[in-house]
Scaffold this motif. Structure first.
Motif, PDB file in Angstrom:
ATOM      1  N   ARG A  83       6.150   6.988  75.693  1.00  0.00           N
ATOM      2  CA  ARG A  83       7.133   8.031  76.000  1.00  0.00           C
ATOM      3  C   ARG A  83       8.255   7.399  76.785  1.00  0.00           C
ATOM      4  O   ARG A  83       8.012   6.546  77.644  1.00  0.00           O
ATOM      5  N   PHE A  84       9.489   7.837  76.507  1.00  0.00           N
ATOM      6  CA  PHE A  84      10.626   7.327  77.257  1.00  0.00           C
ATOM      7  C   PHE A  84      11.780   8.309  77.165  1.00  0.00           C
ATOM      8  O   PHE A  84      11.750   9.263  76.386  1.00  0.00           O
ATOM      9  N   THR A  85      12.799   8.064  77.970  1.00  0.00           N
ATOM     10  CA  THR A  85      13.984   8.912  78.019  1.00  0.00           C
ATOM     11  C   THR A  85      15.201   8.102  77.625  1.00  0.00           C
ATOM     12  O   THR A  85      15.339   6.940  78.021  1.00  0.00           O
ATOM     13  N   ILE A  86      16.072   8.715  76.832  1.00  0.00           N
ATOM     14  CA  ILE A  86      17.391   8.148  76.564  1.00  0.00           C
ATOM     15  C   ILE A  86      18.400   9.093  77.196  1.00  0.00           C
ATOM     16  O   ILE A  86      18.451  10.282  76.868  1.00  0.00           O
ATOM     17  N   ASP A  87      19.156   8.568  78.137  1.00  0.00           N
ATOM     18  CA  ASP A  87      20.131   9.349  78.890  1.00  0.00           C
ATOM     19  C   ASP A  87      21.475   8.641  78.777  1.00  0.00           C
ATOM     20  O   ASP A  87      21.702   7.631  79.434  1.00  0.00           O
ATOM     21  N   GLU A  88      22.321   9.168  77.903  1.00  0.00           N
ATOM     22  CA  GLU A  88      23.589   8.507  77.555  1.00  0.00           C
ATOM     23  C   GLU A  88      23.285   7.103  77.026  1.00  0.00           C
ATOM     24  O   GLU A  88      22.657   6.968  76.015  1.00  0.00           O
ATOM     25  N   LYS A  89      23.671   6.036  77.770  1.00  0.00           N
ATOM     26  CA  LYS A  89      23.422   4.656  77.321  1.00  0.00           C
ATOM     27  C   LYS A  89      22.136   4.077  77.905  1.00  0.00           C
ATOM     28  O   LYS A  89      21.778   2.952  77.601  1.00  0.00           O
ATOM     29  N   ASN A  90      21.467   4.823  78.759  1.00  0.00           N
ATOM     30  CA  ASN A  90      20.303   4.312  79.479  1.00  0.00           C
ATOM     31  C   ASN A  90      18.992   4.682  78.798  1.00  0.00           C
ATOM     32  O   ASN A  90      18.767   5.848  78.462  1.00  0.00           O
ATOM     33  N   ILE A  91      18.128   3.690  78.643  1.00  0.00           N
ATOM     34  CA  ILE A  91      16.767   3.893  78.163  1.00  0.00           C
ATOM     35  C   ILE A  91      15.885   3.695  79.392  1.00  0.00           C
ATOM     36  O   ILE A  91      15.872   2.618  79.982  1.00  0.00           O
ATOM     37  N   ARG A  92      15.183   4.757  79.797  1.00  0.00           N
ATOM     38  CA  ARG A  92      14.466   4.681  81.072  1.00  0.00           C
ATOM     39  C   ARG A  92      13.164   5.472  81.032  1.00  0.00           C
ATOM     40  O   ARG A  92      12.861   6.119  80.049  1.00  0.00           O
ATOM     41  N   ASP A  93      12.447   5.418  82.126  1.00  0.00           N
ATOM     42  CA  ASP A  93      11.201   6.176  82.326  1.00  0.00           C
ATOM     43  C   ASP A  93      10.187   5.910  81.218  1.00  0.00           C
ATOM     44  O   ASP A  93       9.509   6.840  80.752  1.00  0.00           O
ATOM     45  N   CYS A  94      10.049   4.672  80.839  1.00  0.00           N
ATOM     46  CA  CYS A  94       9.119   4.309  79.762  1.00  0.00           C
ATOM     47  C   CYS A  94       7.685   4.373  80.287  1.00  0.00           C
ATOM     48  O   CYS A  94       7.369   3.806  81.329  1.00  0.00           O
ATOM     49  N   GLU A  95       6.848   5.089  79.536  1.00  0.00           N
ATOM     50  CA  GLU A  95       5.432   5.240  79.897  1.00  0.00           C
ATOM     51  C   GLU A  95       4.573   4.802  78.720  1.00  0.00           C
ATOM     52  O   GLU A  95       4.822   5.196  77.584  1.00  0.00           O
ATOM     53  N   ILE A  96       3.542   4.045  79.018  1.00  0.00           N
ATOM     54  CA  ILE A  96       2.556   3.664  78.016  1.00  0.00           C
ATOM     55  C   ILE A  96       1.337   4.554  78.213  1.00  0.00           C
ATOM     56  O   ILE A  96       0.841   4.701  79.337  1.00  0.00           O
ATOM     57  N   ILE A  97       0.895   5.154  77.143  1.00  0.00           N
ATOM     58  CA  ILE A  97      -0.245   6.067  77.199  1.00  0.00           C
ATOM     59  C   ILE A  97      -1.385   5.491  76.369  1.00  0.00           C
ATOM     60  O   ILE A  97      -1.192   5.162  75.195  1.00  0.00           O
ATOM     61  N   GLU A  98      -2.540   5.366  76.975  1.00  0.00           N
ATOM     62  CA  GLU A  98      -3.739   4.911  76.269  1.00  0.00           C
ATOM     63  C   GLU A  98      -4.568   6.128  75.913  1.00  0.00           C
ATOM     64  O   GLU A  98      -4.906   6.938  76.783  1.00  0.00           O
ATOM     65  N   LEU A  99      -4.901   6.261  74.644  1.00  0.00           N
ATOM     66  CA  LEU A  99      -5.719   7.366  74.175  1.00  0.00           C
ATOM     67  C   LEU A  99      -7.192   6.992  74.294  1.00  0.00           C
ATOM     68  O   LEU A  99      -7.567   5.859  74.021  1.00  0.00           O
ATOM     69  N   LYS A 100      -8.007   7.933  74.674  1.00  0.00           N
ATOM     70  CA  LYS A 100      -9.443   7.684  74.831  1.00  0.00           C
ATOM     71  C   LYS A 100     -10.148   7.747  73.508  1.00  0.00           C
ATOM     72  O   LYS A 100      -9.833   8.452  72.628  1.00  0.00           O
TER      73      LYS A 100
END
Length: 162
Positions: A145-162
């Motif tokens: 999961r991540f956010t694109i805010d104008e030119k910024n790619i931020r708040d990247c999260e890696i999620i591991e599924l059980k």
């Protein structure tokens, strides 16, 4: 601002947890190897869906999703292609496309290996979300999961599924 849920290589298996983790996302992006049209339809009914076909996908998926997808999200040019390689070892079909399109974000799947890295030479962020399905040699199923805010790619999260 857009919140993105990214996955790949589901191979006809859609974990119910995807709906929980992508609930707050604006869009879902799938980097290929859906496995079947029903899985794509489930994702598309949940959130707006962008994706590309993968090497295991049949004509049903290939008639809906392209091999390569290039688009703007906010002020970021995005390119998605299932088989692409990774920096600096892009495959021979992908490298010329990257040089022509010059995306700020390149997403691929196929390897089942989660990898996020910046390509200094191309000035491009590379993402491979790993594999969310059960088929393949990977031991951990992953989403990003991540956010694109104008030119910024931020708040990247890696999620591991059980």
């Amino acid at each position: 601002m857009k919140r993105i849920g990214l996955l790949s290589d589901t191979h006809s298996f859609l974990d119910e947890a995807v709906f929980h983790y992508f609930n707050d996302c604006d869009e879902i992006w799938h980097a290929g190897d859906f496995g079947n049209q029903e899985l794509a339809a489930q994702l598309g009914q949940f959130k707006p869906l962008r994706g590309v076909f993968g090497n295991i996908d049949g004509q049903e998926i290939r008639s809906v999703f392209p091999e390569t997808l290039v688009f703007m999200c906010e002020a970021v040019k995005v390119m998605i292609r299932h088989i692409g390689g990774y920096p600096p070892r892009y495959n021979k079909e992908t490298k010329p496309l990257l040089l022509m399109e010059r995306p700020q974000l390149f997403i691929s799947g196929h390897s089942h290996i989660l990898k996020i890295m910046y390509d200094e030479k191309l000035q491009c962020l590379y993402m491979n979300p790993g594999a969310a399905g059960k088929q393949g040699w990977h031991k951990v199923r992953t989403l990003v999961r991540f956010t694109i805010d104008e030119k910024n790619i931020r708040d990247c999260e890696i999620i591991e599924l059980k």
